[in-house]
Design an enzyme around this catalytic site. Structure first.
Site, PDB file in Angstrom:
ATOM      1  N   THR A 130       0.895  -1.157  -0.150  1.00 45.68           N
ATOM      2  CA  THR A 130      -0.156  -0.170  -0.206  1.00 45.68           C
ATOM      3  C   THR A 130       0.825   1.395  -0.107  1.00 45.68           C
ATOM      4  O   THR A 130       1.879   1.268   0.719  1.00 45.68           O
ATOM      5  CB  THR A 130      -0.855   0.009   1.380  1.00 45.68           C
ATOM      6  OG1 THR A 130      -1.436   1.025   1.337  1.00 45.68           O
ATOM      7  CG2 THR A 130      -0.202  -0.403   2.640  1.00 45.68           C
ATOM      8  N   ASP A 131       0.238   2.408  -0.412  1.00 41.69           N
ATOM      9  CA  ASP A 131       1.186   3.696  -0.700  1.00 41.69           C
ATOM     10  C   ASP A 131       1.069   4.218   1.032  1.00 41.69           C
ATOM     11  O   ASP A 131       1.917   5.057   1.173  1.00 41.69           O
ATOM     12  CB  ASP A 131       0.309   4.681  -1.420  1.00 41.69           C
ATOM     13  CG  ASP A 131      -0.834   5.066  -0.943  1.00 41.69           C
ATOM     14  OD1 ASP A 131      -1.594   4.087  -0.128  1.00 41.69           O
ATOM     15  OD2 ASP A 131      -1.758   5.744  -1.501  1.00 41.69           O
ATOM     16  N   GLU A 132       0.333   3.550   1.859  1.00 42.91           N
ATOM     17  CA  GLU A 132       0.362   4.050   3.248  1.00 42.91           C
ATOM     18  C   GLU A 132       1.599   3.818   3.964  1.00 42.91           C
ATOM     19  O   GLU A 132       1.986   4.362   5.038  1.00 42.91           O
ATOM     20  CB  GLU A 132      -0.744   3.412   4.056  1.00 42.91           C
ATOM     21  CG  GLU A 132      -2.088   3.851   3.363  1.00 42.91           C
ATOM     22  CD  GLU A 132      -3.440   3.386   4.090  1.00 42.91           C
ATOM     23  OE1 GLU A 132      -3.507   3.368   5.437  1.00 42.91           O
ATOM     24  OE2 GLU A 132      -4.589   3.016   3.426  1.00 42.91           O
ATOM     25  N   TYR A 155      -1.517  -0.560  11.040  1.00 41.13           N
ATOM     26  CA  TYR A 155      -1.789  -1.049   9.796  1.00 41.13           C
ATOM     27  C   TYR A 155      -0.612  -1.071   8.882  1.00 41.13           C
ATOM     28  O   TYR A 155       0.122  -1.896   8.377  1.00 41.13           O
ATOM     29  CB  TYR A 155      -2.875  -0.739   9.186  1.00 41.13           C
ATOM     30  CG  TYR A 155      -2.801  -0.933   7.807  1.00 41.13           C
ATOM     31  CD1 TYR A 155      -3.217  -2.372   7.255  1.00 41.13           C
ATOM     32  CD2 TYR A 155      -3.120  -0.098   6.727  1.00 41.13           C
ATOM     33  CE1 TYR A 155      -3.280  -2.702   5.751  1.00 41.13           C
ATOM     34  CE2 TYR A 155      -3.226  -0.266   5.334  1.00 41.13           C
ATOM     35  CZ  TYR A 155      -3.203  -1.713   5.063  1.00 41.13           C
ATOM     36  OH  TYR A 155      -3.173  -1.959   3.733  1.00 41.13           O
ATOM     37  N   LYS A 159       2.537  -3.501   7.377  1.00 43.92           N
ATOM     38  CA  LYS A 159       2.701  -3.591   6.150  1.00 43.92           C
ATOM     39  C   LYS A 159       4.162  -2.999   5.582  1.00 43.92           C
ATOM     40  O   LYS A 159       4.789  -3.987   4.738  1.00 43.92           O
ATOM     41  CB  LYS A 159       1.804  -2.796   5.008  1.00 43.92           C
ATOM     42  CG  LYS A 159       0.122  -3.298   5.108  1.00 43.92           C
ATOM     43  CD  LYS A 159       0.148  -4.601   4.626  1.00 43.92           C
ATOM     44  CE  LYS A 159       0.238  -4.738   3.014  1.00 43.92           C
ATOM     45  NZ  LYS A 159      -0.293  -6.135   2.586  1.00 43.92           N
TER      46      LYS A 159
HETATM   47  P1  NAD Z   1      -9.596  -7.512   2.674  1.00 39.57           P
HETATM   48  O1  NAD Z   1      -9.678  -7.398   3.956  1.00 39.57           O
HETATM   49  O2  NAD Z   1     -10.887  -7.319   2.031  1.00 39.57           O
HETATM   50  O3  NAD Z   1      -9.360  -8.935   2.564  1.00 39.57           O
HETATM   51  C1  NAD Z   1      -8.091  -9.566   3.180  1.00 39.57           C
HETATM   52  C2  NAD Z   1      -8.181 -11.137   2.991  1.00 39.57           C
HETATM   53  O4  NAD Z   1      -7.245 -11.786   3.702  1.00 39.57           O
HETATM   54  C3  NAD Z   1      -9.576 -11.742   3.458  1.00 39.57           C
HETATM   55  O5  NAD Z   1     -10.121 -12.507   2.755  1.00 39.57           O
HETATM   56  C4  NAD Z   1      -9.067 -12.445   4.702  1.00 39.57           C
HETATM   57  O6  NAD Z   1     -10.064 -13.728   5.210  1.00 39.57           O
HETATM   58  C5  NAD Z   1      -7.660 -12.935   4.378  1.00 39.57           C
HETATM   59  N1  NAD Z   1      -6.664 -13.191   5.585  1.00 39.57           N
HETATM   60  C6  NAD Z   1      -6.682 -12.291   6.569  1.00 39.57           C
HETATM   61  N2  NAD Z   1      -5.576 -12.829   7.346  1.00 39.57           N
HETATM   62  C7  NAD Z   1      -5.391 -14.029   6.722  1.00 39.57           C
HETATM   63  C8  NAD Z   1      -4.471 -15.067   7.649  1.00 39.57           C
HETATM   64  N3  NAD Z   1      -3.890 -15.003   8.682  1.00 39.57           N
HETATM   65  N4  NAD Z   1      -4.359 -16.038   6.529  1.00 39.57           N
HETATM   66  C9  NAD Z   1      -5.088 -16.192   5.550  1.00 39.57           C
HETATM   67  N5  NAD Z   1      -5.852 -15.215   4.862  1.00 39.57           N
HETATM   68  C10 NAD Z   1      -5.924 -14.177   5.868  1.00 39.57           C
HETATM   69  O7  NAD Z   1      -8.359  -6.757   2.305  1.00 39.57           O
HETATM   70  P2  NAD Z   1      -8.042  -5.973   0.700  1.00 39.57           P
HETATM   71  O8  NAD Z   1      -8.779  -4.604   0.859  1.00 39.57           O
HETATM   72  O9  NAD Z   1      -8.691  -6.984  -0.146  1.00 39.57           O
HETATM   73  O10 NAD Z   1      -6.603  -5.926   0.514  1.00 39.57           O
HETATM   74  C11 NAD Z   1      -5.847  -6.984   0.062  1.00 39.57           C
HETATM   75  C12 NAD Z   1      -4.466  -6.346   0.134  1.00 39.57           C
HETATM   76  O11 NAD Z   1      -4.103  -5.152  -0.608  1.00 39.57           O
HETATM   77  C13 NAD Z   1      -3.882  -6.180   1.478  1.00 39.57           C
HETATM   78  O12 NAD Z   1      -2.504  -6.722   1.557  1.00 39.57           O
HETATM   79  C14 NAD Z   1      -3.843  -4.658   1.437  1.00 39.57           C
HETATM   80  O13 NAD Z   1      -2.678  -4.401   2.405  1.00 39.57           O
HETATM   81  C15 NAD Z   1      -3.507  -4.324   0.185  1.00 39.57           C
HETATM   82  N6  NAD Z   1      -3.916  -3.104  -0.218  1.00 39.57           N
HETATM   83  C16 NAD Z   1      -5.353  -2.726   0.015  1.00 39.57           C
HETATM   84  C17 NAD Z   1      -5.794  -1.443  -0.440  1.00 39.57           C
HETATM   85  C18 NAD Z   1      -7.240  -1.083  -0.448  1.00 39.57           C
HETATM   86  O14 NAD Z   1      -7.506   0.132  -0.696  1.00 39.57           O
HETATM   87  N7  NAD Z   1      -8.133  -1.818   0.264  1.00 39.57           N
HETATM   88  C19 NAD Z   1      -4.891  -0.418  -1.135  1.00 39.57           C
HETATM   89  C20 NAD Z   1      -3.476  -0.852  -1.224  1.00 39.57           C
HETATM   90  C21 NAD Z   1      -3.249  -2.217  -0.874  1.00 39.57           C
HETATM   91  P1  TYD Z   2     -10.408   4.147   4.709  1.00 39.40           P
HETATM   92  O1  TYD Z   2     -11.363   3.731   3.663  1.00 39.40           O
HETATM   93  O2  TYD Z   2     -10.401   3.316   6.023  1.00 39.40           O
HETATM   94  O3  TYD Z   2      -9.123   3.835   3.997  1.00 39.40           O
HETATM   95  P2  TYD Z   2      -7.599   4.374   4.512  1.00 39.40           P
HETATM   96  O4  TYD Z   2      -7.723   4.755   5.824  1.00 39.40           O
HETATM   97  O5  TYD Z   2      -6.788   3.222   4.307  1.00 39.40           O
HETATM   98  O6  TYD Z   2      -7.099   5.313   3.680  1.00 39.40           O
HETATM   99  O7  TYD Z   2     -10.647   5.536   4.810  1.00 39.40           O
HETATM  100  C1  TYD Z   2     -10.523   6.430   3.708  1.00 39.40           C
HETATM  101  C2  TYD Z   2     -10.758   7.901   4.411  1.00 39.40           C
HETATM  102  O8  TYD Z   2     -11.918   7.932   4.762  1.00 39.40           O
HETATM  103  C3  TYD Z   2      -9.725   8.144   5.400  1.00 39.40           C
HETATM  104  O9  TYD Z   2      -9.344   9.553   5.270  1.00 39.40           O
HETATM  105  C4  TYD Z   2     -10.464   8.064   6.685  1.00 39.40           C
HETATM  106  C5  TYD Z   2     -11.960   8.417   6.082  1.00 39.40           C
HETATM  107  N1  TYD Z   2     -13.038   7.782   6.848  1.00 39.40           N
HETATM  108  C6  TYD Z   2     -14.248   8.672   7.387  1.00 39.40           C
HETATM  109  O10 TYD Z   2     -14.297  10.034   7.302  1.00 39.40           O
HETATM  110  N2  TYD Z   2     -15.179   8.152   8.004  1.00 39.40           N
HETATM  111  C7  TYD Z   2     -15.161   6.593   8.055  1.00 39.40           C
HETATM  112  O11 TYD Z   2     -16.237   5.918   8.836  1.00 39.40           O
HETATM  113  C8  TYD Z   2     -14.086   5.686   7.647  1.00 39.40           C
HETATM  114  C9  TYD Z   2     -14.336   4.265   7.513  1.00 39.40           C
HETATM  115  C10 TYD Z   2     -13.211   6.443   7.058  1.00 39.40           C
END
Ligand code: NAD
Ligand code: TYD
Length: 341
Positions: A130-132, A155, A159
């Site tokens: 992630t960019d975070e 988090y 990562k």
């Molecule tokens: P998500 O929370 O929707 O899904 C995570 C999945 O991992 C779930 O299916 C869960 O059951 C599985 N999981 C969790 N712990 C586990 C374990 N110990 N063993 C096996 N499986 C396990 O997450 P997401 O939003 O789909 O993100 C997927 C990946 O992409 C993550 O690594 C996250 O850091 C990265 N990512 C997410 C975003 C975003 O905007 N959501 C952006 C950049 C990177």
């Molecule tokens: P989120 O979807 O949790 O992603 P991330 O924190 O990984 O960027 O949140 C996106 C943005 O929205 C973040 O600035 C926090 C804000 N946010 C709210 O204002 N209210 C909410 O209930 C949630 C979940 C997020």
């Protein structure tokens, strides 16, 4: 051997991005076999993968298990050519409440996978990140692949730890590792704890929409399909040891996103509630993804406007999906975290 004869292990494939990735990769790569390893935590949902066994037969396989379990991982990795590692605890707010599971899964789980990949001689390990991990930006500038890591939340710290382990396995053990870092995703199958699906589903339920602080924090939004396409290209054509950023070139203040959702749903702005700010809330994320465009020939297909409208329609058409996931364990988290909103 061509991709069409390969087997890939996709961890976390029952989650939001992982399930979109599996659907995308099976669709666009004839013959590719995918084995999904997922623990099915609160965020994992087999409905996200529904129909794949019928559609793809033995090209798709599901294994339930935890990535920290060396026996399960070693079995799941047998005969695997590439690993695409999505499995993670992924919600910043939960990591603020309790970081334990984040260290277990994101750091220790990644180490178990890297060890197995090394001992079983897999051809490539893709660490999806992630960019975070880069921390936060002020009002100007964008993260590049050379921006130093400066994670601010538990988090993103977990990562960053995983990314550094992946990097160390490349340098120390010559494991072929590629790291991808992406901005905020949105699209179908996203668990309604994240901003966009939470706001869509709360609005549909007529519930208040909790906006942290003044709603002025900025995120860059990318459609999940464009991210999945980037991960696929990095997996196939990325250079070992390199990092590739992906972003949507769609920076928005949170309040703008919330207002757009309300407009699309024809719901009133009176549903918005400004609530206490998130602890340590990163101000702004923006991604420079020129390297991926140049070196991987990656191109986004979605504008934020078209992608968000499509996503809102998906949640409208898939009410039983989000009602089911919102009715489980998530209710406890919501009550504890947001109180009596
Ligand atoms: P998500 O929370 O929707 O899904 C995570 C999945 O991992 C779930 O299916 C869960 O059951 C599985 N999981 C969790 N712990 C586990 C374990 N110990 N063993 C096996 N499986 C396990 O997450 P997401 O939003 O789909 O993100 C997927 C990946 O992409 C993550 O690594 C996250 O850091 C990265 N990512 C997410 C975003 C975003 O905007 N959501 C952006 C950049 C990177
Ligand atoms: P989120 O979807 O949790 O992603 P991330 O924190 O990984 O960027 O949140 C996106 C943005 O929205 C973040 O600035 C926090 C804000 N946010 C709210 O204002 N209210 C909410 O209930 C949630 C979940 C997020």
């Amino acid at each position: 051997m061509g991709i069409s004869e390969e087997t890939w292990l996709v961890t976390g494939g029952a989650g939001f991005i992982g399930s979109n990735f599996i659907r995308h990769a099976l669709n666009v790569r004839d013959g590719l076999r995918i084995r999904c390893l997922d623990k099915l935590t609160y965020a994992g949902n087999l409905r996200n993968l529904e129909g794949l066994d019928k559609q793809y037969g033995d090209r798709y396989q599901f294994v339930r298990g935890c990535i920290t379990d060396t026996t399960i991982v070693s079995g799941a990795m047998t005969g695997v050519d590439r690993v695409v590692h999505f499995a993670a605890e992924s919600h910043v707010d939960r990591s603020i409440v309790d970081a334990g599971a984040f260290i277990e899964t994101n750091v220790k789980g990644t180490l178990v996978l890297l060890n197995a990949a090394r001992s079983q001689g897999v051809r490539r390990f893709v660490q999806v990140s992630t960019d975070e991990v880069y921390g936060t930006l002020g009002d100007e500038g964008a993260f590049t692949e050379d921006t130093p890591l400066a994670a601010n939340s538990p988090y993103s710290a977990s990562k960053a730890g995983a990314d550094l382990l992946a990097r160390a396995f490349f340098h120390t053990h010559q494991l072929d590792v590629v790291i991808t870092r992406c901005s905020n995703n949105y699209g179908r199958y996203q668990f309604p704890e994240k901003l966009i699906p939470l706001m869509i589903t709360n609005a549909l339920e007529g519930k208040p929409l909790p906006v942290y602080g003044k709603g002025l924090n900025v995120r860059d939004w990318i459609h999940v399909h464009d991210h999945c396409d980037g991960v696929l290209l990095a997996c196939e054509n990325g250079k070992a040891g390199e990092v590739y950023n992906f972003g949507g070139r769609a920076e928005k203040k949170n309040i703008e996103v919330v207002q757009t959702i309300l407009r699309l749903l024809k719901k009133p702005e009176s549903l918005i509630r400004y609530v206490e700010d998130r602890k340590g809330h990163d101000w702004r994320y923006a991604i420079d993804c020129q390297k991926s465009e140049r070196e991987l020939n990656w191109k986004r297909k979605y504008s934020f406007e078209s992608g968000l409208a499509e996503t809102v329609s998906w949640y409208l058409e898939n009410e039983s999906w989000w009602r089911e996931v919102k009715s489980g364990e998530y209710q406890n988290f919501y009550k504890n975290y947001y109180g009596e909103l």
